[in-house]
Design an enzyme around this catalytic site. Structure first.
Site, PDB file in Angstrom:
ATOM      1  N   GLY A 161      -4.586  -4.234  -3.779  1.00  0.00           N
ATOM      2  CA  GLY A 161      -5.558  -3.187  -4.107  1.00  0.00           C
ATOM      3  C   GLY A 161      -4.764  -1.960  -4.492  1.00  0.00           C
ATOM      4  CG  HIS A 162      -1.971  -2.036  -6.970  1.00  0.00           C
ATOM      5  ND1 HIS A 162      -1.037  -2.593  -7.806  1.00  0.00           N
ATOM      6  CD2 HIS A 162      -1.723  -2.582  -5.756  1.00  0.00           C
ATOM      7  CE1 HIS A 162      -0.282  -3.442  -7.128  1.00  0.00           C
ATOM      8  NE2 HIS A 162      -0.694  -3.455  -5.883  1.00  0.00           N
ATOM      9  CG  ASP A 167      -1.849  -1.206   1.225  1.00  0.00           C
ATOM     10  OD1 ASP A 167      -2.210  -1.681   0.137  1.00  0.00           O
ATOM     11  OD2 ASP A 167      -2.170  -1.694   2.329  1.00  0.00           O
ATOM     12  N   GLY A 188       0.232   1.674  -7.250  1.00  0.00           N
ATOM     13  CA  GLY A 188      -0.734   1.887  -8.338  1.00  0.00           C
ATOM     14  C   GLY A 188      -0.593   3.276  -8.927  1.00  0.00           C
ATOM     15  CB  ALA A 221      -7.150  -0.381  -1.558  1.00  0.00           C
ATOM     16  CB  THR A 222      -8.038  -5.580  -0.844  1.00  0.00           C
ATOM     17  OG1 THR A 222      -7.243  -5.195  -1.956  1.00  0.00           O
ATOM     18  CG2 THR A 222      -8.641  -6.947  -1.118  1.00  0.00           C
ATOM     19  CB  THR A 223      -9.777  -6.240   3.694  1.00  0.00           C
ATOM     20  OG1 THR A 223      -8.714  -5.457   4.232  1.00  0.00           O
ATOM     21  CG2 THR A 223      -9.203  -7.436   2.957  1.00  0.00           C
TER      22      THR A 223
HETATM   23  P1  GDP Z   1      -0.761   0.343  -3.526  1.00  0.00           P
HETATM   24  O1  GDP Z   1      -1.385  -0.934  -3.066  1.00  0.00           O
HETATM   25  O2  GDP Z   1       0.699   0.392  -3.259  1.00  0.00           O
HETATM   26  O3  GDP Z   1      -1.078   0.668  -4.962  1.00  0.00           O
HETATM   27  O4  GDP Z   1      -1.408   1.492  -2.638  1.00  0.00           O
HETATM   28  P2  GDP Z   1      -2.969   1.632  -2.232  1.00  0.00           P
HETATM   29  O5  GDP Z   1      -3.746   2.088  -3.400  1.00  0.00           O
HETATM   30  O6  GDP Z   1      -3.443   0.408  -1.530  1.00  0.00           O
HETATM   31  O7  GDP Z   1      -2.870   2.727  -1.099  1.00  0.00           O
HETATM   32  C1  GDP Z   1      -2.335   3.988  -1.347  1.00  0.00           C
HETATM   33  C2  GDP Z   1      -3.423   5.027  -1.030  1.00  0.00           C
HETATM   34  O8  GDP Z   1      -2.825   6.297  -0.927  1.00  0.00           O
HETATM   35  C3  GDP Z   1      -4.462   5.143  -2.134  1.00  0.00           C
HETATM   36  O9  GDP Z   1      -5.676   5.533  -1.560  1.00  0.00           O
HETATM   37  C4  GDP Z   1      -3.903   6.286  -2.997  1.00  0.00           C
HETATM   38  O10 GDP Z   1      -4.924   6.972  -3.709  1.00  0.00           O
HETATM   39  C5  GDP Z   1      -3.301   7.167  -1.952  1.00  0.00           C
HETATM   40  N1  GDP Z   1      -2.113   7.925  -2.364  1.00  0.00           N
HETATM   41  C6  GDP Z   1      -1.107   7.584  -3.210  1.00  0.00           C
HETATM   42  N2  GDP Z   1      -0.156   8.552  -3.221  1.00  0.00           N
HETATM   43  C7  GDP Z   1      -0.579   9.503  -2.360  1.00  0.00           C
HETATM   44  C8  GDP Z   1      -0.019  10.736  -1.903  1.00  0.00           C
HETATM   45  O11 GDP Z   1       1.076  11.141  -2.279  1.00  0.00           O
HETATM   46  N3  GDP Z   1      -0.748  11.457  -0.994  1.00  0.00           N
HETATM   47  C9  GDP Z   1      -1.956  11.027  -0.522  1.00  0.00           C
HETATM   48  N4  GDP Z   1      -2.591  11.783   0.359  1.00  0.00           N
HETATM   49  N5  GDP Z   1      -2.505   9.872  -0.937  1.00  0.00           N
HETATM   50  C10 GDP Z   1      -1.817   9.115  -1.825  1.00  0.00           C
HETATM   51  P1  IMO Z   2      -0.966  -4.202  -2.211  1.00  0.00           P
HETATM   52  O1  IMO Z   2      -0.502  -4.748  -3.528  1.00  0.00           O
HETATM   53  C1  IMO Z   2      -1.000  -4.639   2.119  1.00  0.00           C
HETATM   54  C2  IMO Z   2      -1.161  -8.729   3.666  1.00  0.00           C
HETATM   55  C3  IMO Z   2      -2.401  -9.179   4.397  1.00  0.00           C
HETATM   56  C4  IMO Z   2      -1.795 -10.159   5.385  1.00  0.00           C
HETATM   57  C5  IMO Z   2      -0.690 -10.820   4.560  1.00  0.00           C
HETATM   58  C6  IMO Z   2      -1.087 -12.159   3.955  1.00  0.00           C
HETATM   59  O2  IMO Z   2      -2.244  -3.461  -2.276  1.00  0.00           O
HETATM   60  O3  IMO Z   2       0.125  -3.437  -1.552  1.00  0.00           O
HETATM   61  P2  IMO Z   2      -2.624 -12.792   1.886  1.00  0.00           P
HETATM   62  O4  IMO Z   2      -4.077 -12.517   1.622  1.00  0.00           O
HETATM   63  O5  IMO Z   2      -1.707 -12.219   0.876  1.00  0.00           O
HETATM   64  O6  IMO Z   2      -2.341 -14.243   2.158  1.00  0.00           O
HETATM   65  O7  IMO Z   2      -2.331 -12.045   3.295  1.00  0.00           O
HETATM   66  O8  IMO Z   2      -0.367  -9.915   3.528  1.00  0.00           O
HETATM   67  N1  IMO Z   2      -1.381  -8.192   2.302  1.00  0.00           N
HETATM   68  C7  IMO Z   2      -1.284  -6.904   1.987  1.00  0.00           C
HETATM   69  N2  IMO Z   2      -1.063  -5.811   2.759  1.00  0.00           N
HETATM   70  N3  IMO Z   2      -1.130  -4.500   0.782  1.00  0.00           N
HETATM   71  C8  IMO Z   2      -1.326  -5.572  -0.004  1.00  0.00           C
HETATM   72  O9  IMO Z   2      -1.300  -5.504  -1.349  1.00  0.00           O
HETATM   73  C9  IMO Z   2      -1.461  -6.842   0.594  1.00  0.00           C
HETATM   74  N4  IMO Z   2      -1.673  -8.082   0.125  1.00  0.00           N
HETATM   75  C10 IMO Z   2      -1.615  -8.910   1.175  1.00  0.00           C
HETATM   76  O10 IMO Z   2      -3.037  -8.103   5.037  1.00  0.00           O
HETATM   77  O11 IMO Z   2      -1.171  -9.462   6.423  1.00  0.00           O
HETATM   78 MG    MG Z   3      -2.915  -1.596  -1.801  1.00  0.00          MG
END
Ligand code: GDP
Ligand code: IMO
Ligand code: MG
Length: 425
Positions: free
Chosen positions: A40-41, A13, A17, A300-302
């Site tokens: 969840g991107h 996270d 994405g 973003a997923t759960t």
């Molecule tokens: P990923 O799984 O690495 O793609 O990241 P996620 O989408 O799960 O979580 C990142 C969250 O932060 C999302 O809600 C993005 O829209 C948000 N985000 C990304 N970059 C920034 C930033 O620079 N500032 C803020 N405030 N939010 C951001």
């Molecule tokens: P993105 O790509 C954050 C975490 C779960 C749990 C562990 C194992 O959005 O960064 P799983 O379902 O993979 O067997 O769970 O990994 N986890 C993540 N945490 N971002 C993710 O993906 C994750 N995908 C799995 O919360 O701790």
């Molecule tokens: Mg994510």
């Protein structure tokens, strides 16, 4: 031409994405190489928001070919939902944009059931998985009873494999977990409409990528999760079941290591973690609460609240070394805009001794006490700043301390979730 791996440098996270979407404009291919719909991107552009779980984040900026590589585990039902979402969000023909490896493994409904019952049976030792069937699907893969996307093209063989696997799984469900058995006929008919939709995208993506590498085409390899969730290098067993780190990008796509020119690590300006497992700089106080609130730190997923803490430079350096990161992107700097003081972890105390490396033993990680350096905050909005020099001085001091400590520069600084809220240096 650049072949760039984009890897989470923390526990997921980090904003992968957003950065992949930004960089995809200059890429011919964007490839997911591991994980599944546990990811969840989030992408934000033109007042639109979408959270992608399986489809690579290169769909909306430019016209790169988006590949779901052989290393990914694919839930066809979840994928169809996502395809629909993409098609509803923008007017797009996925026909020559989406390519799915025939060698990628399929997540079947029984994997999800197993994920959930195994978590339940672990009780207080639960991993805190996303419940998407990821672990059990990789178990099927390495124990050589997996069903691959290519198998979906042969209905009779598929049905035979499902029946065979279910015999074993039902045995375990009934006798080990005391749970209801699953029905093969129901499973086959549940899958059929999804297969009808996805089958046109299934192909030999390794060949596609080998040709692209030979033609010197720019490629982005999009990691899911993060380095500290890696099944080998993370805080085992509190990890995911794949290899988000650099080596996983090669095995999960077929792109050879010497083709890779850049390894870009993504880190937030602080840390978060979802699920269980050690987190040395976790904050259980009002600063942690503020990070969660300002950063909207909910999965973003759960939808689970993310655990929040200060940036851990020892963990970041470990990720940089693991992945050979030669570029870094700093995200969510704006989340700290209103902090009076900010801390970063520059070392640990372990059993009374000071250490400057990340331990491989999880019980040791659990006992780490962070040593902090404190910075004055900048207390000014950084949103909408598009050039590095316009950042407040205290923000630049914070950034430059991290660069100096880690030995790698930030080529991207992100100050908001939108594509436009980015400083490229
Ligand atoms: P990923 O799984 O690495 O793609 O990241 P996620 O989408 O799960 O979580 C990142 C969250 O932060 C999302 O809600 C993005 O829209 C948000 N985000 C990304 N970059 C920034 C930033 O620079 N500032 C803020 N405030 N939010 C951001
Ligand atoms: P993105 O790509 C954050 C975490 C779960 C749990 C562990 C194992 O959005 O960064 P799983 O379902 O993979 O067997 O769970 O990994 N986890 C993540 N945490 N971002 C993710 O993906 C994750 N995908 C799995 O919360 O701790
Ligand atoms: Mg994510």
């Amino acid at each position: 031409m650049a072949v760039r791996i984009i890897i989470g440098a923390q526990w997921g996270d980090e904003g992968k994405g957003k950065i992949v979407d930004l960089l995809s404009k200059e890429s011919n291919y964007v490839v997911r190489y591991q994980g599944g719909a546990n990811a969840g991107h989030t992408l934000k552009f033109d007042d639109k928001t979408i959270v992608l779980h399986l489809i690579p984040s290169g769909m909306f900026n430019g016209d790169s070919k988006c590949i779901i590589g052989n290393g990914v585990v694919i839930d066809p039902i979840a994928l169809v939902e996502e395809i629909k979402e993409v098609e509803q969000l923008v007017d797009i023909d996925l026909h020559d944009r989406l390519f799915i490896s025939s060698s990628a493994h399929v997540i079947l409904p029984y994997h999800k059931v197993l994920d959930q019952v195994k978590e339940k049976s672990r009780g207080s030792d639960a991993i805190g998985t996303t419940g998407r069937g990821i672990g059990p699907a990789y178990v099927s893969k390495v124990s050589r009873v997996g069903i691959r996307m290519g198998d979906l093209l042969n209905p009779e063989l598929l049905e035979e494999k499902i029946r065979k696997n279910l015999a074993d799984i039902n045995n375990a469900l009934k006798h080990v977990y005391n749970e209801p058995e699953l029905n093969a006929d129901e499973m086959v008919s549940q899958l059929k409409p999804a297969i009808d939709t996805v089958k046109k995208y299934i192909c030999n993506t390794t060949e596609l990528l080998h040709n692209a590498v030979e033609m010197n085409e720019p490629i982005l390899l999009e990691g899911a999760q993060g380095s500290l969730l890696d099944v080998d290098h993370g805080t085992y067993p509190y990890v995911t079941s794949s290899s988000p780190t650099a080596g996983g990008a090669c095995t999960g796509s077929g792109v050879p290591p010497l083709a890779i020119t850049h390894s870009l690590g993504i880190t937030k300006a602080y840390c978060t973690r979802v699920g269980n497992g050690p987190f040395p700089t976790e904050l259980d106080d009002s600063d942690g609460e503020k990070l969660r609130k300002n950063g909207q730190e909910f999965g973003a997923t759960t939808g689970r609240p993310r655990r929040c803490g200060w940036l851990d430079l020892i963990a970041l350096k470990y990720a940089v070394r693991l992945n050979g990161m030669n570029e870094l992107a700093l995200t969510k700097l704006d989340v700290m805009d209103d902090f009076e003081t900010i801390k970063v972890c520059t070392g640990y105390e372990l059993d009374g001794e000071t250490i400057d490396h990340y331990p491989t033993e999880t019980d040791q990680v659990e006992r780490l006490k962070p040593i902090y350096k404190t910075f004055s905050g900048w207390q000014r909005s950084t949103r909408d700043i598009s050039s590095y020099d316009e950042l407040p001085e205290n923000a630049r001091t914070y950034i430059e301390f991290i660069e100096e400590f880690i030995g790698v520069d930030f080529t991207i600084v992100s100050t908001g979730p939108k594509r436009s809220e980015t400083i490229v240096r």
